[in-house]
Design an enzyme around this catalytic site. Structure first.
Site, PDB file in Angstrom:
ATOM      1  N   ASP A 252      30.481  -2.167  15.784  1.00 30.73           N
ATOM      2  CA  ASP A 252      30.664  -1.524  17.083  1.00 30.73           C
ATOM      3  C   ASP A 252      32.030  -1.755  17.728  1.00 30.73           C
ATOM      4  O   ASP A 252      32.378  -1.053  18.680  1.00 30.73           O
ATOM      5  CB  ASP A 252      29.577  -2.011  18.063  1.00 30.73           C
ATOM      6  CG  ASP A 252      28.363  -1.101  18.058  1.00 30.73           C
ATOM      7  OD1 ASP A 252      28.371  -0.107  17.310  1.00 30.73           O
ATOM      8  OD2 ASP A 252      27.404  -1.391  18.806  1.00 30.73           O
ATOM      9  N   HIS A 267      36.664   0.605  10.275  1.00 35.59           N
ATOM     10  CA  HIS A 267      36.770  -0.468   9.281  1.00 35.59           C
ATOM     11  C   HIS A 267      37.114   0.188   7.944  1.00 35.59           C
ATOM     12  O   HIS A 267      36.391   1.076   7.476  1.00 35.59           O
ATOM     13  CB  HIS A 267      35.459  -1.247   9.189  1.00 35.59           C
ATOM     14  CG  HIS A 267      35.114  -1.990  10.447  1.00 35.59           C
ATOM     15  ND1 HIS A 267      35.897  -3.013  10.947  1.00 35.59           N
ATOM     16  CD2 HIS A 267      34.084  -1.857  11.322  1.00 35.59           C
ATOM     17  CE1 HIS A 267      35.354  -3.491  12.056  1.00 35.59           C
ATOM     18  NE2 HIS A 267      34.260  -2.795  12.313  1.00 35.59           N
ATOM     19  N   GLY A 295      31.334   6.813  13.352  1.00 32.26           N
ATOM     20  CA  GLY A 295      32.769   6.531  13.523  1.00 32.26           C
ATOM     21  C   GLY A 295      33.112   5.064  13.368  1.00 32.26           C
ATOM     22  O   GLY A 295      34.103   4.589  13.917  1.00 32.26           O
ATOM     23  N   LYS A 296      32.282   4.308  12.627  1.00 39.42           N
ATOM     24  CA  LYS A 296      32.504   2.863  12.558  1.00 39.42           C
ATOM     25  C   LYS A 296      33.140   2.424  11.238  1.00 39.42           C
ATOM     26  O   LYS A 296      33.908   1.474  11.195  1.00 39.42           O
ATOM     27  CB  LYS A 296      31.169   2.125  12.728  1.00 39.42           C
ATOM     28  CG  LYS A 296      30.493   2.388  14.085  1.00 39.42           C
ATOM     29  CD  LYS A 296      29.104   1.785  14.126  1.00 39.42           C
ATOM     30  CE  LYS A 296      28.373   2.122  15.418  1.00 39.42           C
ATOM     31  NZ  LYS A 296      27.007   1.603  15.448  1.00 39.42           N
ATOM     32  N   VAL A 297      32.745   3.078  10.154  1.00 40.06           N
ATOM     33  CA  VAL A 297      33.157   2.644   8.821  1.00 40.06           C
ATOM     34  C   VAL A 297      33.717   3.821   8.039  1.00 40.06           C
ATOM     35  O   VAL A 297      33.127   4.899   8.021  1.00 40.06           O
ATOM     36  CB  VAL A 297      31.937   2.044   8.060  1.00 40.06           C
ATOM     37  CG1 VAL A 297      32.262   1.807   6.600  1.00 40.06           C
ATOM     38  CG2 VAL A 297      31.468   0.749   8.706  1.00 40.06           C
TER      39      VAL A 297
END
Ligand SMILES: NC(=O)c1ccc[n+]([C@@H]2O[C@H](COP(=O)([O-])OP(=O)(O)OC[C@H]3O[C@@H](n4cnc5c(N)ncnc54)[C@H](O)[C@@H]3O)[C@@H](O)[C@H]2O)c1
Length: 339
Positions: A252, A267, A295-297
């Site tokens: 997050d 990430h 939209g995190k990894v």
């Protein structure tokens, strides 16, 4: 009737990744199938994180990992600059690591046992492992004692764990501790649900006896600090074991940067070892591919490995250790940002 001594005889021994060059084994997994091939890819991506000059590595830990013999894997990661920040559950950091730092041990047991007899003897069981609850109570009390010595204000878990490292530096009986090693190497450790472990009992005791002015935990401050680390690091790779709160918390931070209108990349690398799968829609088993929809990894270098951590973690970490790319990394020492 058996005595406590009859049960608490043989201690859990932590695996030493330095002793076993697993490169040929892990590379032979490359042309196999299923989790063997997935594990090879995860090991390769972890090694790539360490080779990538711009990548900071965040390790996320859940499960009863250190009581099971994985503690020194992480001690070696910290010592050898293979990790720049750690996000964990409280049980691993307090009940298992700090506990051993105080000189206590985990014992080899069995799941085929009379648990009522264990209860009578004050022995706690984690599957096939035993803990002396009297030792654990000393660990709880020590957390309370540390609270009593500190300025009475809210702390991030990172700040409090740093104080635990300082305590081990002075009073520790076993220097093979992640809390201690991270304190020495300026690697920040975050435990977002800090009270949900042995530390919680110490805090309850401290706050009960100091109702007006006491030490408390500020979990939002944890999130802010980890977000600041992401801003400073910019490019990141995450190595996750289990899942749970540490997984989501770390993923997050990318969104938190977005909320602050700061542009950072997702990430770049993400690997996870877990036995959870995605059918129930819960976080632990959610795939890293799914995390990219949030939209995190990034999806280029992500790999799930569906395996039990005591087997898979020494292989993934051992592979990267023996590849040696960590030798050329610069030290981030993110904890210094908050001193
Ligand atoms: N685990 C303990 O012994 C223990 C003890 C006291 C407090 N707690 C607290 O309970 C909360 C939950 O922690 P938790 O550690 O039980 O994690 P968890 O139950 O949140 O586990 C997260 C996921 O990791 C997976 N997982 C766990 N162990 C694994 C392994 N060995 N290999 C592969 N996958 C694995 C699980 O299947 C689960 O899907 C934390 O706040 C913790 O501090 C746990």
């Amino acid at each position: 009737m058996s005595t406590k001594k009859d049960y608490l005889k043989e201690t859990i021994q932590h695996i030493d990744i330095k002793k076993h060059n697993v490169i040929p084994l892990v590379e032979s997994f490359k042309d196999m199938a299923f989790q063997a091939r997935n594990l090879y890819r995860a090991a390769k991506y972890y090694d790539m994180m360490l080779e990538d000059k711009n990548c900071s590595v965040i390790l996320c830990l859940a499960g009863s990992l250190f009581s099971a013999g994985l503690k020194n894997v992480v001690v070696d990661m910290v010592r050898n600059n293979m990790v720049d920040a750690i996000v964990s559950t409280g049980a691993i950091i307090v009940d298992q690591d700090f506990f051993e730092g105080l000189g206590f041990k985990h014992y080899i047991g069995t799941q085929w046992v009379n648990d009522n007899e264990l209860r009578d003897l004050m022995i706690d069981r984690i599957y096939d492992t035993y803990i002396d609850e009297e030792d654990l109570r000393i660990c709880d009390e020590t957390v309370g004692k540390i609270c009593d010595t500190l300025e009475k204000r809210p702390y991030s878990s990172r700040e409090f764990i740093w104080e635990m490292g300082k305590y081990l530096d002075k009073h520790g009986k076993n220097k093979e501790s992640v809390v201690y090693e991270a304190y020495k190497n300026n690697v920040p450790i975050f435990v977002p649900a800090f009270s949900d472990c042995s530390a919680g009992f110490g805090f309850v005791h401290h706050q009960w006896h100091n109702p007006d002015k006491h030490v408390s935990l500020d979990s939002a401050k944890d999130f802010l600090e980890l977000t600041k680390i992401k801003l400073e690091a910019f490019e990141t790779g995450i190595f996750m074991i289990g899942g749970g709160v540490p997984k989501n918390f770390t993923q997050d931070v990318v969104v938190a940067c977005d909320v602050l209108e700061k542009e950072v990349p997702m990430h770049k690398y993400a690997i996870q070892i877990t036995v959870a799968d995605e059918r129930d829609g819960a976080l632990s088993g959610s795939t890293l591919k799914e995390a990219s929809s949030w939209g995190k990894v990034d999806t280029t270098y992500e790999q799930m490995v569906y395996a039990e951590a005591t087997i898979a973690m020494p292989l993934v970490t051992g592979y990267a250790y023996h590849k040696g790319n960590w030798k050329n990394r610069k030290k981030r020492e993110f904890a210094k940002m908050f001193l």
